[in-house]
Scaffold this motif. Sequence first.
Motif, short mmCIF file in Angstrom:
data_model
loop_
_atom_site.label_atom_id
_atom_site.label_comp_id
_atom_site.label_asym_id
_atom_site.label_seq_id
_atom_site.Cartn_x
_atom_site.Cartn_y
_atom_site.Cartn_z
N GLY A 27 -19.05 -5.58 22.63
CA GLY A 27 -18.25 -5.86 23.82
C GLY A 27 -17.27 -4.74 24.13
N VAL A 28 -16.63 -4.23 23.10
CA VAL A 28 -15.67 -3.14 23.30
C VAL A 28 -16.39 -1.87 23.74
CG1 VAL A 28 -14.05 -1.62 22.08
CG2 VAL A 28 -13.96 -4.09 21.73
N ALA A 29 -17.58 -1.63 23.19
CA ALA A 29 -18.33 -0.41 23.52
C ALA A 29 -19.17 -0.56 24.79
CB ALA A 29 -19.25 -0.04 22.36
N HIS A 30 -19.23 -1.77 25.36
CA HIS A 30 -19.99 -2.05 26.58
C HIS A 30 -21.48 -1.76 26.41
CE1 HIS A 30 -16.25 -2.74 28.66
NE2 HIS A 30 -15.82 -1.53 28.31
N ILE A 31 -22.03 -2.19 25.27
CA ILE A 31 -23.47 -2.07 25.03
C ILE A 31 -23.99 -3.41 24.54
CG2 ILE A 31 -23.43 0.40 24.51
CD1 ILE A 31 -23.51 -0.29 21.56
N LYS A 32 -25.30 -3.56 24.51
CA LYS A 32 -25.90 -4.80 24.00
C LYS A 32 -25.79 -4.82 22.49
CE LYS A 32 -29.39 -4.95 27.61
NZ LYS A 32 -30.84 -4.90 27.86
N SER A 33 -25.62 -6.02 21.94
CA SER A 33 -25.50 -6.13 20.49
C SER A 33 -26.81 -5.77 19.79
CB SER A 33 -25.03 -7.52 20.09
OG SER A 33 -25.95 -8.50 20.52
N VAL A 34 -27.94 -5.96 20.46
CA VAL A 34 -29.23 -5.60 19.87
C VAL A 34 -29.34 -4.08 19.74
CG1 VAL A 34 -31.72 -5.72 20.18
CG2 VAL A 34 -30.32 -7.69 20.74
N ASP A 35 -28.83 -3.34 20.72
CA ASP A 35 -28.83 -1.87 20.61
C ASP A 35 -27.95 -1.41 19.46
OD1 ASP A 35 -30.52 -1.71 22.78
OD2 ASP A 35 -28.89 -1.43 24.22
N LEU A 36 -26.82 -2.07 19.28
CA LEU A 36 -25.94 -1.74 18.17
C LEU A 36 -26.59 -2.08 16.84
CD1 LEU A 36 -23.15 -0.69 17.41
CD2 LEU A 36 -22.31 -3.04 17.58
N LEU A 37 -27.33 -3.17 16.80
CA LEU A 37 -28.05 -3.56 15.59
C LEU A 37 -29.10 -2.51 15.22
CD1 LEU A 37 -28.81 -5.72 13.43
CD2 LEU A 37 -30.44 -6.58 15.10
N LYS A 38 -29.82 -2.02 16.21
CA LYS A 38 -30.83 -0.99 15.94
C LYS A 38 -30.18 0.27 15.38
CE LYS A 38 -33.99 -2.52 19.56
NZ LYS A 38 -34.55 -2.18 20.87
N ARG A 39 -29.00 0.59 15.85
CA ARG A 39 -28.32 1.81 15.41
C ARG A 39 -27.76 1.67 14.00
NH1 ARG A 39 -26.20 6.34 17.96
NH2 ARG A 39 -24.35 7.17 16.98
N THR A 40 -27.35 0.47 13.62
CA THR A 40 -26.70 0.29 12.32
C THR A 40 -27.62 -0.25 11.23
OG1 THR A 40 -25.96 -1.93 12.93
CG2 THR A 40 -24.45 -0.11 13.36
N ALA A 41 -28.85 -0.58 11.54
CA ALA A 41 -29.74 -1.21 10.57
C ALA A 41 -30.03 -0.30 9.37
CB ALA A 41 -31.04 -1.64 11.23
N VAL A 42 -30.38 0.93 9.60
CA VAL A 42 -30.73 1.83 8.50
C VAL A 42 -29.53 2.12 7.60
CG1 VAL A 42 -31.59 4.13 7.92
CG2 VAL A 42 -32.68 2.81 9.73
N PRO A 43 -28.36 2.47 8.14
CA PRO A 43 -27.22 2.71 7.24
C PRO A 43 -26.81 1.47 6.44
CG PRO A 43 -26.76 3.64 9.39
CD PRO A 43 -28.02 2.86 9.51
N VAL A 44 -26.90 0.29 7.04
CA VAL A 44 -26.55 -0.93 6.32
C VAL A 44 -27.55 -1.20 5.21
CG1 VAL A 44 -26.34 -3.43 6.53
CG2 VAL A 44 -25.24 -1.97 8.19
N LEU A 45 -28.82 -1.01 5.46
CA LEU A 45 -29.83 -1.23 4.42
C LEU A 45 -29.68 -0.21 3.28
CD1 LEU A 45 -32.93 -2.13 6.58
CD2 LEU A 45 -31.53 -3.66 5.20
N VAL A 46 -29.35 1.03 3.61
CA VAL A 46 -29.11 2.04 2.58
C VAL A 46 -27.87 1.66 1.76
CG1 VAL A 46 -28.47 4.45 2.18
CG2 VAL A 46 -30.29 3.89 3.78
N ALA A 47 -26.83 1.19 2.42
CA ALA A 47 -25.62 0.76 1.71
C ALA A 47 -25.90 -0.43 0.81
CB ALA A 47 -24.52 0.41 2.71
#
Length: 59
Positions: A27-47
């Motif tokens: 909401g703060v970044a004015h993007i869809k949460s699914v797009d944010l999920l796609k961007r953060t999925a790999v770093p979160v899985l690596v972590a």
Amino acid sequence: MVPVMQNGASLGLFLSPISPVMVGVAGVAHIKSVDLLKRTAVPVLVALLTSCVGIWILY
């Protein structure tokens, strides 16, 4: 086993598109949460993998 589950649960918040964290940041970044999920999925899985391996080595 408990530290692995605790870290997995806390990192799992970033893999759900309907979690309050994802909705708030999207909401703060004015993007869809699914797009944010796609961007953060790999770093979160690596972590998560790094956390599991680290806990396995230390304990």
